[in-house]
Design an enzyme around this catalytic site. Structure first.
Site, PDB file in Angstrom:
ATOM      1  N   GLY A 208       0.842  -1.207   0.000  1.00 12.56           N
ATOM      2  CA  GLY A 208       0.000   0.000   0.000  1.00 12.56           C
ATOM      3  C   GLY A 208       0.865   1.239   0.000  1.00 12.56           C
ATOM      4  O   GLY A 208       2.055   1.178  -0.305  1.00 12.56           O
ATOM      5  N   ASN A 209       0.266   2.368   0.299  1.00 13.50           N
ATOM      6  CA  ASN A 209       1.048   3.601   0.420  1.00 13.50           C
ATOM      7  C   ASN A 209       0.390   4.516   1.439  1.00 13.50           C
ATOM      8  O   ASN A 209      -0.620   4.163   2.044  1.00 13.50           O
ATOM      9  CB  ASN A 209       1.213   4.279  -0.948  1.00 13.50           C
ATOM     10  CG  ASN A 209      -0.126   4.641  -1.556  1.00 13.50           C
ATOM     11  OD1 ASN A 209      -0.854   5.480  -1.023  1.00 13.50           O
ATOM     12  ND2 ASN A 209      -0.493   3.989  -2.661  1.00 13.50           N
ATOM     13  N   TYR A 210       0.967   5.708   1.629  1.00 10.22           N
ATOM     14  CA  TYR A 210       0.564   6.570   2.747  1.00 10.22           C
ATOM     15  C   TYR A 210      -0.647   7.459   2.456  1.00 10.22           C
ATOM     16  O   TYR A 210      -1.004   8.297   3.274  1.00 10.22           O
ATOM     17  CB  TYR A 210       1.723   7.470   3.156  1.00 10.22           C
ATOM     18  CG  TYR A 210       2.898   6.727   3.746  1.00 10.22           C
ATOM     19  CD1 TYR A 210       2.765   6.020   4.925  1.00 10.22           C
ATOM     20  CD2 TYR A 210       4.135   6.733   3.111  1.00 10.22           C
ATOM     21  CE1 TYR A 210       3.843   5.332   5.469  1.00 10.22           C
ATOM     22  CE2 TYR A 210       5.211   6.056   3.645  1.00 10.22           C
ATOM     23  CZ  TYR A 210       5.064   5.355   4.825  1.00 10.22           C
ATOM     24  OH  TYR A 210       6.121   4.676   5.362  1.00 10.22           O
ATOM     25  N   SER A 211      -1.285   7.317   1.316  1.00  6.40           N
ATOM     26  CA  SER A 211      -2.393   8.233   1.016  1.00  6.40           C
ATOM     27  C   SER A 211      -3.522   8.068   2.036  1.00  6.40           C
ATOM     28  O   SER A 211      -3.992   6.965   2.302  1.00  6.40           O
ATOM     29  CB  SER A 211      -2.929   7.966  -0.396  1.00  6.40           C
ATOM     30  OG  SER A 211      -4.086   8.743  -0.604  1.00  6.40           O
ATOM     31  N   ALA A 276      -3.634   7.523  -5.092  1.00  6.96           N
ATOM     32  CA  ALA A 276      -2.262   7.020  -5.234  1.00  6.96           C
ATOM     33  C   ALA A 276      -2.399   5.527  -5.526  1.00  6.96           C
ATOM     34  O   ALA A 276      -2.492   4.706  -4.615  1.00  6.96           O
ATOM     35  CB  ALA A 276      -1.483   7.277  -3.953  1.00  6.96           C
TER      36      ALA A 276
END
Ligand code: PMT
Length: 401
Positions: A208-211, A276
Protein backbone atom coordinates in the site's frame (compact mmCIF):
# COMPACT_ATOMS: atom_id res chain seq x y z
CA UNK A 1 -25.62 37.25 -4.34
CA UNK A 2 -27.36 37.87 -1.02
CA UNK A 3 -30.47 39.54 -2.43
CA UNK A 4 -33.55 37.77 -1.11
CA UNK A 5 -31.53 35.24 0.88
CA UNK A 6 -32.91 34.24 4.27
CA UNK A 7 -30.13 34.39 6.84
CA UNK A 8 -30.30 33.41 10.49
CA UNK A 9 -27.69 35.50 12.29
CA UNK A 10 -26.72 33.82 15.55
CA UNK A 11 -24.99 36.04 18.09
CA UNK A 12 -23.22 34.63 21.15
CA UNK A 13 -21.78 36.25 24.27
CA UNK A 14 -18.55 37.84 23.16
CA UNK A 15 -17.26 41.39 23.28
CA UNK A 16 -17.24 41.16 19.47
CA UNK A 17 -21.06 41.05 19.60
CA UNK A 18 -21.03 44.81 19.00
CA UNK A 19 -19.69 44.10 15.49
CA UNK A 20 -22.78 41.97 14.82
CA UNK A 21 -24.86 45.15 14.52
CA UNK A 22 -22.69 46.37 11.67
CA UNK A 23 -22.65 42.90 10.12
CA UNK A 24 -26.44 42.79 10.27
CA UNK A 25 -26.65 46.19 8.62
CA UNK A 26 -24.36 45.08 5.80
CA UNK A 27 -26.38 41.91 5.20
CA UNK A 28 -29.64 43.87 5.07
CA UNK A 29 -28.06 46.44 2.73
CA UNK A 30 -27.12 43.58 0.39
CA UNK A 31 -30.80 42.62 0.24
CA UNK A 32 -30.79 39.71 2.69
CA UNK A 33 -33.68 39.04 5.05
CA UNK A 34 -32.11 38.46 8.45
CA UNK A 35 -33.52 36.83 11.57
CA UNK A 36 -31.39 37.42 14.64
CA UNK A 37 -31.12 34.67 17.25
CA UNK A 38 -29.16 35.53 20.39
CA UNK A 39 -27.90 33.46 23.29
CA UNK A 40 -28.82 34.80 26.75
CA UNK A 41 -25.13 35.73 27.25
CA UNK A 42 -25.07 37.76 24.02
CA UNK A 43 -27.69 40.11 25.51
CA UNK A 44 -25.13 41.13 28.13
CA UNK A 45 -23.06 42.63 25.30
CA UNK A 46 -25.63 44.04 22.88
CA UNK A 47 -29.37 44.45 23.30
CA UNK A 48 -32.22 43.24 21.08
CA UNK A 49 -33.35 46.89 20.99
CA UNK A 50 -30.36 47.70 18.76
CA UNK A 51 -30.68 44.65 16.56
CA UNK A 52 -34.42 44.43 16.01
CA UNK A 53 -34.78 47.75 14.12
CA UNK A 54 -31.76 46.89 11.98
CA UNK A 55 -33.23 43.54 10.92
CA UNK A 56 -36.85 44.72 10.87
CA UNK A 57 -37.83 41.64 12.89
CA UNK A 58 -38.16 40.84 16.58
CA UNK A 59 -35.02 39.23 17.93
CA UNK A 60 -35.45 35.63 19.05
CA UNK A 61 -33.63 34.58 22.17
CA UNK A 62 -35.88 32.45 24.36
CA UNK A 63 -37.85 29.30 23.58
CA UNK A 64 -41.09 31.14 24.50
CA UNK A 65 -42.03 34.83 24.43
CA UNK A 66 -42.28 35.98 28.06
CA UNK A 67 -45.34 38.19 27.52
CA UNK A 68 -47.73 35.84 25.69
CA UNK A 69 -46.08 32.42 25.87
CA UNK A 70 -45.76 32.18 22.08
CA UNK A 71 -43.38 29.36 21.03
CA UNK A 72 -40.39 30.37 18.92
CA UNK A 73 -39.93 27.51 16.50
CA UNK A 74 -36.31 26.63 15.90
CA UNK A 75 -37.60 23.99 13.48
CA UNK A 76 -39.32 26.64 11.32
CA UNK A 77 -36.15 28.74 11.34
CA UNK A 78 -34.14 25.71 10.22
CA UNK A 79 -36.46 25.31 7.24
CA UNK A 80 -36.74 29.05 6.46
CA UNK A 81 -33.02 29.83 6.26
CA UNK A 82 -30.75 29.76 3.21
CA UNK A 83 -27.81 30.11 5.57
CA UNK A 84 -27.05 30.35 9.27
CA UNK A 85 -24.19 32.60 10.29
CA UNK A 86 -22.95 32.51 13.87
CA UNK A 87 -20.90 35.63 14.46
CA UNK A 88 -19.37 36.03 16.92
CA UNK A 89 -19.12 32.38 17.97
CA UNK A 90 -17.61 31.88 21.42
CA UNK A 91 -15.62 28.81 22.53
CA UNK A 92 -18.59 27.83 24.73
CA UNK A 93 -21.13 27.96 21.89
CA UNK A 94 -18.75 26.19 19.50
CA UNK A 95 -18.39 23.44 22.13
CA UNK A 96 -22.16 23.16 22.52
CA UNK A 97 -22.65 23.03 18.76
CA UNK A 98 -20.00 20.35 18.41
CA UNK A 99 -21.59 18.17 21.09
CA UNK A 100 -25.28 18.95 20.66
CA UNK A 101 -25.80 20.67 24.03
CA UNK A 102 -29.16 22.21 23.14
CA UNK A 103 -29.70 24.42 26.16
CA UNK A 104 -30.59 27.65 24.38
CA UNK A 105 -32.53 28.85 21.36
CA UNK A 106 -29.42 29.40 19.24
CA UNK A 107 -28.12 25.86 19.67
CA UNK A 108 -31.54 24.28 19.03
CA UNK A 109 -31.81 26.40 15.88
CA UNK A 110 -28.33 25.22 14.85
CA UNK A 111 -29.30 21.58 15.40
CA UNK A 112 -32.47 22.05 13.33
CA UNK A 113 -30.69 23.89 10.52
CA UNK A 114 -31.13 22.49 7.01
CA UNK A 115 -29.08 25.26 5.36
CA UNK A 116 -25.28 25.64 5.34
CA UNK A 117 -23.83 26.98 8.57
CA UNK A 118 -21.01 29.53 8.79
CA UNK A 119 -19.14 29.98 12.06
CA UNK A 120 -17.03 33.04 12.80
CA UNK A 121 -15.12 32.39 16.04
CA UNK A 122 -14.14 35.19 18.41
CA UNK A 123 -12.13 34.59 21.56
CA UNK A 124 -8.85 35.12 23.31
CA UNK A 125 -5.80 33.67 21.56
CA UNK A 126 -5.12 30.95 24.13
CA UNK A 127 -8.75 29.85 24.14
CA UNK A 128 -8.63 29.67 20.35
CA UNK A 129 -5.39 27.69 20.37
CA UNK A 130 -6.60 25.24 23.04
CA UNK A 131 -6.79 21.66 21.75
CA UNK A 132 -10.39 21.47 22.97
CA UNK A 133 -11.48 24.47 20.85
CA UNK A 134 -9.51 23.22 17.86
CA UNK A 135 -11.01 19.74 18.20
CA UNK A 136 -14.52 21.24 18.40
CA UNK A 137 -13.90 23.36 15.29
CA UNK A 138 -12.67 20.27 13.46
CA UNK A 139 -15.84 18.47 14.51
CA UNK A 140 -17.97 21.30 13.12
CA UNK A 141 -16.05 21.01 9.85
CA UNK A 142 -16.79 17.30 9.71
CA UNK A 143 -20.50 18.23 10.01
CA UNK A 144 -20.02 20.32 6.86
CA UNK A 145 -19.99 23.70 8.66
CA UNK A 146 -17.82 26.48 7.26
CA UNK A 147 -15.35 28.07 9.64
CA UNK A 148 -14.53 31.69 8.89
CA UNK A 149 -11.05 31.86 10.41
CA UNK A 150 -10.54 34.63 12.98
CA UNK A 151 -7.95 37.28 12.27
CA UNK A 152 -4.74 38.29 14.07
CA UNK A 153 -4.66 41.46 16.10
CA UNK A 154 -5.45 43.15 19.38
CA UNK A 155 -7.89 41.20 21.54
CA UNK A 156 -10.25 42.33 24.29
CA UNK A 157 -7.78 40.94 26.85
CA UNK A 158 -5.16 43.42 25.62
CA UNK A 159 -3.12 40.52 24.24
CA UNK A 160 -2.28 40.20 20.56
CA UNK A 161 -2.86 37.08 18.53
CA UNK A 162 -5.30 35.01 16.54
CA UNK A 163 -8.85 35.13 17.82
CA UNK A 164 -10.39 38.39 16.58
CA UNK A 165 -13.68 37.87 14.84
CA UNK A 166 -13.23 38.40 11.11
CA UNK A 167 -14.32 41.88 9.99
CA UNK A 168 -18.00 42.17 8.94
CA UNK A 169 -17.08 43.14 5.35
CA UNK A 170 -14.94 40.01 5.00
CA UNK A 171 -17.70 37.82 6.48
CA UNK A 172 -20.21 39.21 3.98
CA UNK A 173 -17.72 38.65 1.14
CA UNK A 174 -17.27 35.06 2.34
CA UNK A 175 -21.03 34.47 2.18
CA UNK A 176 -21.33 36.15 -1.21
CA UNK A 177 -18.52 34.00 -2.55
CA UNK A 178 -20.20 30.89 -1.15
CA UNK A 179 -23.52 31.65 -2.83
CA UNK A 180 -21.79 32.59 -6.10
CA UNK A 181 -20.10 29.21 -6.16
CA UNK A 182 -22.85 27.08 -4.66
CA UNK A 183 -24.44 26.29 -7.98
CA UNK A 184 -21.68 26.56 -10.56
CA UNK A 185 -21.42 22.75 -10.91
CA UNK A 186 -25.15 22.09 -10.77
CA UNK A 187 -26.28 19.26 -13.03
CA UNK A 188 -22.78 17.99 -13.58
CA UNK A 189 -21.32 14.59 -12.69
CA UNK A 190 -17.76 14.30 -11.46
CA UNK A 191 -15.68 11.17 -11.00
CA UNK A 192 -13.00 11.36 -8.30
CA UNK A 193 -10.52 8.66 -7.31
CA UNK A 194 -9.28 8.72 -3.74
CA UNK A 195 -6.85 7.19 -1.30
CA UNK A 196 -4.40 4.35 -1.73
CA UNK A 197 -4.98 0.95 -3.27
CA UNK A 198 -4.06 -2.23 -1.42
CA UNK A 199 -2.49 -5.08 -3.37
CA UNK A 200 -2.81 -8.34 -1.48
CA UNK A 201 0.27 -10.45 -0.70
CA UNK A 202 -1.48 -13.00 1.51
CA UNK A 203 -4.61 -12.91 3.72
CA UNK A 204 -2.93 -10.56 6.25
CA UNK A 205 -0.50 -8.44 4.23
CA UNK A 206 -0.69 -6.01 1.37
CA UNK A 207 1.36 -3.50 -0.62
CA UNK A 208 0.00 0.00 0.00
CA UNK A 209 1.05 3.60 0.42
CA UNK A 210 0.56 6.57 2.75
CA UNK A 211 -2.39 8.23 1.02
CA UNK A 212 -5.05 9.22 3.57
CA UNK A 213 -7.65 10.29 1.02
CA UNK A 214 -7.81 13.81 2.53
CA UNK A 215 -7.02 15.63 -0.74
CA UNK A 216 -9.58 13.65 -2.75
CA UNK A 217 -12.28 13.89 -0.10
CA UNK A 218 -11.77 17.66 0.04
CA UNK A 219 -12.30 17.73 -3.74
CA UNK A 220 -15.45 15.64 -3.39
CA UNK A 221 -16.75 17.95 -0.67
CA UNK A 222 -16.11 21.09 -2.71
CA UNK A 223 -17.70 19.62 -5.86
CA UNK A 224 -20.79 18.56 -3.88
CA UNK A 225 -21.03 21.98 -2.24
CA UNK A 226 -20.96 23.54 -5.68
CA UNK A 227 -23.89 21.46 -6.84
CA UNK A 228 -22.20 18.50 -8.56
CA UNK A 229 -23.13 14.85 -8.28
CA UNK A 230 -19.95 13.07 -7.28
CA UNK A 231 -18.85 9.48 -7.90
CA UNK A 232 -16.12 8.98 -5.32
CA UNK A 233 -14.18 5.81 -6.06
CA UNK A 234 -12.28 5.33 -2.87
CA UNK A 235 -9.47 3.05 -1.80
CA UNK A 236 -9.30 2.11 1.90
CA UNK A 237 -9.34 5.31 4.02
CA UNK A 238 -10.50 6.24 7.50
CA UNK A 239 -12.63 9.21 6.42
CA UNK A 240 -16.35 9.92 6.60
CA UNK A 241 -18.05 10.62 3.28
CA UNK A 242 -18.57 14.41 3.08
CA UNK A 243 -22.14 15.71 3.07
CA UNK A 244 -23.93 16.21 -0.26
CA UNK A 245 -24.75 14.30 -3.40
CA UNK A 246 -21.81 11.89 -3.21
CA UNK A 247 -21.95 8.24 -4.27
CA UNK A 248 -19.05 6.52 -2.57
CA UNK A 249 -17.79 3.36 -4.22
CA UNK A 250 -15.36 1.54 -1.94
CA UNK A 251 -12.65 -0.47 -3.63
CA UNK A 252 -9.45 -2.10 -2.46
CA UNK A 253 -7.16 -2.98 -5.36
CA UNK A 254 -6.09 -0.99 -8.43
CA UNK A 255 -8.03 -3.46 -10.59
CA UNK A 256 -11.26 -2.77 -8.63
CA UNK A 257 -10.62 0.98 -8.90
CA UNK A 258 -10.05 0.59 -12.65
CA UNK A 259 -13.34 -1.30 -13.12
CA UNK A 260 -15.34 1.30 -11.15
CA UNK A 261 -13.78 4.18 -13.12
CA UNK A 262 -14.38 2.55 -16.50
CA UNK A 263 -18.04 2.05 -15.50
CA UNK A 264 -18.71 5.61 -14.30
CA UNK A 265 -16.47 7.75 -16.52
CA UNK A 266 -18.76 7.79 -19.60
CA UNK A 267 -21.55 9.60 -17.68
CA UNK A 268 -19.22 12.15 -16.06
CA UNK A 269 -18.18 15.51 -17.52
CA UNK A 270 -15.08 15.70 -15.34
CA UNK A 271 -12.75 13.14 -13.79
CA UNK A 272 -10.19 14.00 -11.12
CA UNK A 273 -7.67 11.25 -10.50
CA UNK A 274 -6.29 11.92 -7.06
CA UNK A 275 -5.73 8.36 -5.88
CA UNK A 276 -2.26 7.02 -5.23
CA UNK A 277 -2.75 3.86 -7.25
CA UNK A 278 -0.29 1.01 -6.72
CA UNK A 279 1.71 0.57 -9.90
CA UNK A 280 2.26 -3.13 -9.23
CA UNK A 281 0.36 -6.10 -7.87
CA UNK A 282 1.60 -9.45 -6.64
CA UNK A 283 1.54 -12.07 -9.39
CA UNK A 284 0.45 -14.89 -7.09
CA UNK A 285 -1.47 -14.06 -3.92
CA UNK A 286 -0.81 -16.68 -1.27
CA UNK A 287 -3.99 -18.36 0.06
CA UNK A 288 -2.40 -18.79 3.47
CA UNK A 289 -0.35 -16.50 5.65
CA UNK A 290 3.26 -16.69 4.48
CA UNK A 291 5.41 -18.07 7.32
CA UNK A 292 8.94 -16.79 7.79
CA UNK A 293 10.00 -20.11 9.29
CA UNK A 294 8.89 -21.92 6.12
CA UNK A 295 9.81 -19.38 3.45
CA UNK A 296 13.09 -17.87 4.69
CA UNK A 297 14.03 -15.11 2.26
CA UNK A 298 11.08 -14.00 0.20
CA UNK A 299 10.91 -12.45 -3.28
CA UNK A 300 7.65 -11.13 -4.61
CA UNK A 301 6.99 -11.32 -8.32
CA UNK A 302 5.14 -8.12 -9.25
CA UNK A 303 3.09 -7.39 -12.34
CA UNK A 304 2.24 -3.86 -13.55
CA UNK A 305 -1.30 -2.64 -12.82
CA UNK A 306 -3.51 -0.98 -15.42
CA UNK A 307 -3.04 2.76 -15.63
CA UNK A 308 -6.50 4.16 -14.87
CA UNK A 309 -5.64 7.70 -15.90
CA UNK A 310 -4.22 6.57 -19.24
CA UNK A 311 -7.23 4.33 -19.87
CA UNK A 312 -9.62 7.25 -19.26
CA UNK A 313 -7.36 9.48 -21.36
CA UNK A 314 -7.85 7.08 -24.28
CA UNK A 315 -11.64 7.04 -23.84
CA UNK A 316 -12.01 10.80 -23.22
CA UNK A 317 -14.60 12.59 -25.36
CA UNK A 318 -14.09 16.23 -26.44
CA UNK A 319 -16.70 17.36 -23.88
CA UNK A 320 -14.93 15.62 -20.99
CA UNK A 321 -12.21 17.09 -18.79
CA UNK A 322 -9.55 14.87 -17.25
CA UNK A 323 -7.30 16.07 -14.45
CA UNK A 324 -4.60 13.96 -12.87
CA UNK A 325 -2.23 14.36 -9.95
CA UNK A 326 1.51 13.79 -9.75
CA UNK A 327 3.26 13.21 -6.46
CA UNK A 328 6.96 13.63 -7.07
CA UNK A 329 10.19 13.61 -5.09
CA UNK A 330 12.67 14.93 -7.70
CA UNK A 331 12.67 16.48 -11.21
CA UNK A 332 9.09 17.30 -10.37
CA UNK A 333 8.04 19.43 -13.36
CA UNK A 334 9.67 17.11 -15.86
CA UNK A 335 7.88 14.05 -14.46
CA UNK A 336 4.54 15.85 -14.17
CA UNK A 337 4.73 17.16 -17.75
CA UNK A 338 5.57 13.70 -19.04
CA UNK A 339 2.50 12.24 -17.24
CA UNK A 340 0.29 15.03 -18.57
CA UNK A 341 1.18 14.06 -22.13
CA UNK A 342 1.45 10.28 -21.69
CA UNK A 343 -1.96 9.96 -20.02
CA UNK A 344 -3.71 12.48 -22.32
CA UNK A 345 -4.75 14.66 -19.37
CA UNK A 346 -6.10 18.19 -19.74
CA UNK A 347 -4.16 19.28 -16.66
CA UNK A 348 -2.10 17.79 -13.86
CA UNK A 349 -1.76 18.88 -10.24
CA UNK A 350 1.81 18.56 -9.05
CA UNK A 351 2.60 18.14 -5.36
CA UNK A 352 6.10 17.43 -4.16
CA UNK A 353 7.32 15.61 -1.07
CA UNK A 354 10.15 18.20 -1.02
CA UNK A 355 7.62 20.79 0.19
CA UNK A 356 6.83 20.83 3.90
CA UNK A 357 3.17 20.30 4.62
CA UNK A 358 2.50 18.94 1.13
CA UNK A 359 1.41 15.52 -0.10
CA UNK A 360 0.38 12.52 1.96
CA UNK A 361 -1.65 12.77 5.18
CA UNK A 362 -1.27 16.52 5.86
CA UNK A 363 -4.34 18.76 6.17
CA UNK A 364 -2.47 21.14 3.87
CA UNK A 365 -0.99 20.91 0.40
CA UNK A 366 1.16 23.01 -1.90
CA UNK A 367 0.41 22.47 -5.55
CA UNK A 368 1.14 23.66 -9.06
CA UNK A 369 -1.34 23.14 -11.88
CA UNK A 370 0.26 22.34 -15.22
CA UNK A 371 -1.40 22.16 -18.61
CA UNK A 372 -0.06 22.27 -22.17
CA UNK A 373 -0.49 26.06 -22.11
CA UNK A 374 0.47 27.22 -18.64
CA UNK A 375 1.74 26.59 -15.15
CA UNK A 376 0.16 28.07 -12.01
CA UNK A 377 1.94 27.88 -8.64
CA UNK A 378 -0.06 28.12 -5.41
CA UNK A 379 1.18 28.66 -1.84
CA UNK A 380 0.64 26.18 1.00
CA UNK A 381 -3.09 26.07 1.81
CA UNK A 382 -5.57 23.76 3.51
CA UNK A 383 -6.60 20.84 1.30
CA UNK A 384 -10.11 22.31 1.18
CA UNK A 385 -8.73 25.59 -0.21
CA UNK A 386 -6.52 23.70 -2.66
CA UNK A 387 -9.62 21.77 -3.77
CA UNK A 388 -11.46 25.06 -4.41
CA UNK A 389 -8.52 26.39 -6.45
CA UNK A 390 -8.49 23.20 -8.54
CA UNK A 391 -12.24 23.35 -9.19
CA UNK A 392 -12.03 27.06 -10.08
CA UNK A 393 -9.25 26.16 -12.52
CA UNK A 394 -11.24 23.34 -14.13
CA UNK A 395 -14.38 25.44 -14.56
CA UNK A 396 -12.43 28.31 -16.10
CA UNK A 397 -10.35 26.18 -18.43
CA UNK A 398 -13.06 23.78 -19.49
CA UNK A 399 -14.88 26.69 -21.09
CA UNK A 400 -11.81 27.37 -23.22
CA UNK A 401 -11.50 23.78 -24.41
O1 PMT B 1 -4.51 11.22 0.18
P1 PMT B 1 -3.67 12.29 0.83
O2 PMT B 1 -2.96 11.79 2.06
O3 PMT B 1 -4.44 13.55 1.07
O4 PMT B 1 -2.49 12.66 -0.20
C1 PMT B 1 -2.84 13.24 -1.43
C2 PMT B 1 -1.97 12.66 -2.57
C3 PMT B 1 -0.51 12.96 -2.31
C4 PMT B 1 -2.17 11.15 -2.68
C5 PMT B 1 -2.46 13.36 -3.90
O5 PMT B 1 -2.32 14.75 -3.76
C6 PMT B 1 -1.68 12.87 -5.10
O6 PMT B 1 -0.65 13.39 -5.47
N1 PMT B 1 -2.19 11.81 -5.77
C7 PMT B 1 -1.53 11.10 -6.89
C8 PMT B 1 -0.41 10.30 -6.31
C9 PMT B 1 0.34 9.46 -7.31
O7 PMT B 1 0.62 8.34 -6.94
O8 PMT B 1 0.56 9.94 -8.48
P2 PMT B 1 1.35 9.14 -9.67
O9 PMT B 1 2.41 10.04 -10.09
O10 PMT B 1 1.72 7.76 -9.29
O11 PMT B 1 0.24 8.99 -10.76
C10 PMT B 1 -0.06 10.00 -11.71
C11 PMT B 1 -1.55 10.04 -12.01
O12 PMT B 1 -1.96 8.80 -12.60
C12 PMT B 1 -2.42 10.22 -10.79
O13 PMT B 1 -3.52 11.01 -11.17
C13 PMT B 1 -2.86 8.80 -10.44
O14 PMT B 1 -4.13 8.79 -9.78
C14 PMT B 1 -2.94 8.18 -11.80
N2 PMT B 1 -2.67 6.72 -11.83
C15 PMT B 1 -1.47 6.23 -11.48
C16 PMT B 1 -1.22 4.88 -11.58
C17 PMT B 1 -2.24 4.02 -12.05
N3 PMT B 1 -2.06 2.71 -12.14
N4 PMT B 1 -3.43 4.53 -12.38
C18 PMT B 1 -3.66 5.88 -12.28
O15 PMT B 1 -4.76 6.34 -12.59
Amino acid sequence: MLKGKHIVLGITGSIAAYKAAYLLRLLVKKGAEVQVVMTPAAKEFITPVTLSPLSGKPVVSEFFAANDGQWHSHVDLGLWADAMLIAPATAASIGKMAHGVADNMLITTYLSMKAPVFVSPAMDLDMYKHPSTQANLKLLQTYGNHIIEPGFGELASGLEGKGRMEEPEAIVAYLENYFAKSADMKGEKVLITAGPTYEKIDPVRFIGNYSSGKMAYALAEVCAQRGAEVYLVSGPVALETPAGNIHRIDVESAEEMYQACIEHFPSCQTAILCAAVADYRVAEISDNKIKREESGELSLHLLPNKDIAAALGERKQPSQYLLGFALETHNESQHAEAKLRRKNLDAIVLNSLQDQGAGFRHDTNKVSILSAEERLDFPLKTKKEVASDIIDYILKNRKNK
